[in-house]
Scaffold this motif. Structure first.
Motif, short mmCIF file in Angstrom:
data_model
loop_
_atom_site.label_atom_id
_atom_site.label_comp_id
_atom_site.label_asym_id
_atom_site.label_seq_id
_atom_site.Cartn_x
_atom_site.Cartn_y
_atom_site.Cartn_z
N LEU A 54 1.03 -1.02 -0.03
CA LEU A 54 0.06 -0.07 -0.21
C LEU A 54 0.98 1.24 -0.02
CD1 LEU A 54 -2.77 1.55 0.33
CD2 LEU A 54 -2.45 1.09 2.69
N LEU A 55 0.67 1.84 -0.89
CA LEU A 55 1.72 3.34 -1.22
C LEU A 55 0.76 4.33 -0.69
CD1 LEU A 55 4.15 4.94 -2.07
CD2 LEU A 55 2.96 4.89 -4.32
N ILE A 56 1.18 5.08 0.32
CA ILE A 56 0.40 6.38 0.77
C ILE A 56 1.32 7.60 0.30
CG2 ILE A 56 -0.18 7.74 2.92
CD1 ILE A 56 -0.08 5.02 4.31
N VAL A 57 0.48 8.59 -0.44
CA VAL A 57 1.26 9.50 -1.07
C VAL A 57 0.58 10.73 -0.49
CG1 VAL A 57 1.65 11.03 -3.28
CG2 VAL A 57 1.89 8.42 -3.19
N HIS A 58 1.31 11.54 0.19
CA HIS A 58 0.43 12.57 0.85
C HIS A 58 1.43 14.04 0.74
CE1 HIS A 58 3.74 12.83 4.02
NE2 HIS A 58 3.89 11.57 3.82
N HIS A 59 0.54 15.09 0.87
CA HIS A 59 1.15 16.35 1.35
C HIS A 59 0.69 16.90 2.48
CE1 HIS A 59 3.04 20.13 0.28
NE2 HIS A 59 1.95 20.78 0.36
N THR A 60 1.74 17.07 3.40
CA THR A 60 1.23 17.44 4.71
C THR A 60 1.83 18.52 5.48
OG1 THR A 60 1.31 14.75 5.12
CG2 THR A 60 0.99 16.19 7.16
N ALA A 87 -3.32 9.25 11.61
CA ALA A 87 -4.50 8.50 11.76
C ALA A 87 -4.49 7.37 10.66
CB ALA A 87 -5.71 9.40 11.72
N VAL A 88 -4.34 7.64 9.27
CA VAL A 88 -4.43 6.82 8.27
C VAL A 88 -3.43 5.88 8.45
CG1 VAL A 88 -3.82 6.85 5.66
CG2 VAL A 88 -5.64 8.48 6.67
N VAL A 89 -2.13 6.22 8.67
CA VAL A 89 -0.96 5.48 8.77
C VAL A 89 -1.39 4.35 9.85
CG1 VAL A 89 1.40 5.09 9.38
CG2 VAL A 89 0.63 7.05 7.83
N SER A 90 -1.77 4.91 11.13
CA SER A 90 -2.18 4.01 12.10
C SER A 90 -3.12 2.94 11.82
CB SER A 90 -2.84 5.02 13.23
OG SER A 90 -3.01 3.92 14.31
N VAL A 133 3.39 -1.26 4.09
CA VAL A 133 2.98 0.12 4.00
C VAL A 133 4.08 0.99 3.65
CG1 VAL A 133 1.84 2.04 4.94
CG2 VAL A 133 1.05 -0.33 5.56
N VAL A 134 4.09 1.66 2.55
CA VAL A 134 5.23 2.75 2.10
C VAL A 134 4.73 3.83 2.07
CG1 VAL A 134 6.90 3.29 0.17
CG2 VAL A 134 6.32 0.84 0.62
N ARG A 135 5.06 4.85 2.66
CA ARG A 135 4.70 6.38 2.92
C ARG A 135 5.79 7.17 2.08
NH1 ARG A 135 4.89 5.04 8.93
NH2 ARG A 135 5.34 3.03 8.33
N ARG A 136 5.30 8.09 1.16
CA ARG A 136 6.07 8.92 0.16
C ARG A 136 5.27 10.34 0.31
NH1 ARG A 136 9.07 5.53 0.61
NH2 ARG A 136 10.27 4.25 -1.06
N ALA A 137 6.19 11.39 0.50
CA ALA A 137 5.72 12.82 0.51
C ALA A 137 5.38 12.88 -1.19
CB ALA A 137 6.70 13.72 1.09
N ALA A 138 4.34 13.71 -1.44
CA ALA A 138 3.97 13.67 -2.75
C ALA A 138 5.02 14.27 -3.67
CB ALA A 138 2.50 14.91 -2.95
N LEU A 139 5.90 15.05 -3.37
CA LEU A 139 7.16 15.54 -4.13
C LEU A 139 8.12 14.60 -4.19
CD1 LEU A 139 7.15 19.43 -3.11
CD2 LEU A 139 6.26 18.44 -5.26
N ALA A 140 8.07 13.50 -3.45
CA ALA A 140 9.34 12.47 -3.63
C ALA A 140 8.83 11.41 -4.34
CB ALA A 140 9.77 12.20 -2.22
N ASP A 169 5.41 -0.13 -8.25
CA ASP A 169 5.57 -1.42 -7.21
C ASP A 169 4.47 -1.68 -6.16
OD1 ASP A 169 8.13 -1.68 -8.52
OD2 ASP A 169 9.19 -0.52 -6.78
N ALA A 170 3.38 -0.61 -5.97
CA ALA A 170 2.44 -0.70 -5.29
C ALA A 170 1.25 -1.45 -5.85
CB ALA A 170 2.04 0.75 -4.75
N ASP A 171 0.48 -2.13 -4.83
CA ASP A 171 -0.65 -2.88 -5.26
C ASP A 171 -1.90 -2.06 -5.11
OD1 ASP A 171 0.38 -5.48 -5.90
OD2 ASP A 171 1.13 -4.97 -3.92
N GLY A 172 -1.79 -0.89 -4.21
CA GLY A 172 -2.88 -0.12 -3.90
C GLY A 172 -2.29 1.63 -3.41
N PHE A 173 -3.28 2.20 -3.38
CA PHE A 173 -2.94 3.83 -3.29
C PHE A 173 -3.79 4.42 -2.13
CE2 PHE A 173 -2.44 2.29 -7.29
CZ PHE A 173 -0.85 2.39 -7.49
#
Length: 150
Positions: free
Chosen positions: A4-10, A21-24, A36-43, A51-55
């Protein structure tokens, strides 16, 4: 193992609370076998998406639209990932000061173009996220992880 790829701008404390909360939820011990892979939107890169199966996407609503960072992410990955990621599940959350309509419309437009499949109801919050909003964010993360664990 599904990813699961979490792409965020925080950029704000409110977005940070929603992201945490989402990551938890996505990393809850009750759901096993999902990376679970976390990436800042700009990165985040096209390779991350391939490589991810869901977003799971997160953004503030800025000037009536998704953040420039999330838009940049979509601009970078759209064509390299268009055919290879069709049908993959996704979810998203948006935080705004008073209106998130344009950001929601933008995300839904791009993900429809990509052919991604909504796997959970979006979480949209205006103002400071209360306990119920953060619980919905937790559920969003847990739902996306559970979809991939099946």
């Amino acid at each position: 193992m599904p990813t699961l790829l979490i792409v965020h701008h925080t950029p704000s404390p409110n977005c940070q609370a929603m992201f945490e909360a989402v990551v938890s939820g996505a990393t809850t011990p009750e759901i096993e076998g999902v990376k679970v892979v976390r990436r800042a939107a700009l990165a985040a890169t096209a390779a991350d998406v391939l490589d991810a199966d869901g977003f799971l996407l997160g953004t503030p609503a800025n000037l009536g639209y998704m953040s420039g960072a999330l838009k940049h992410f979509f601009d970078q990955v759209y064509y390299p990932c268009l055919d290879a990621t069709k049908g993959r599940p996704f979810g998203y959350y948006v935080h705004g000061g008073n209106d998130v309509t344009g950001a929601v419309r933008g995300i839904e437009s791009v993900t429809t173009g990509l052919g991604w499949r909504a796997a959970a109801e979006a979480v949209t919050v205006t103002g400071e996220p209360d306990k119920a909003a953060l619980e919905r964010c937790w559920e969003l993360g847990a739902t996306l992880a559970a979809v991939l664990a099946d």
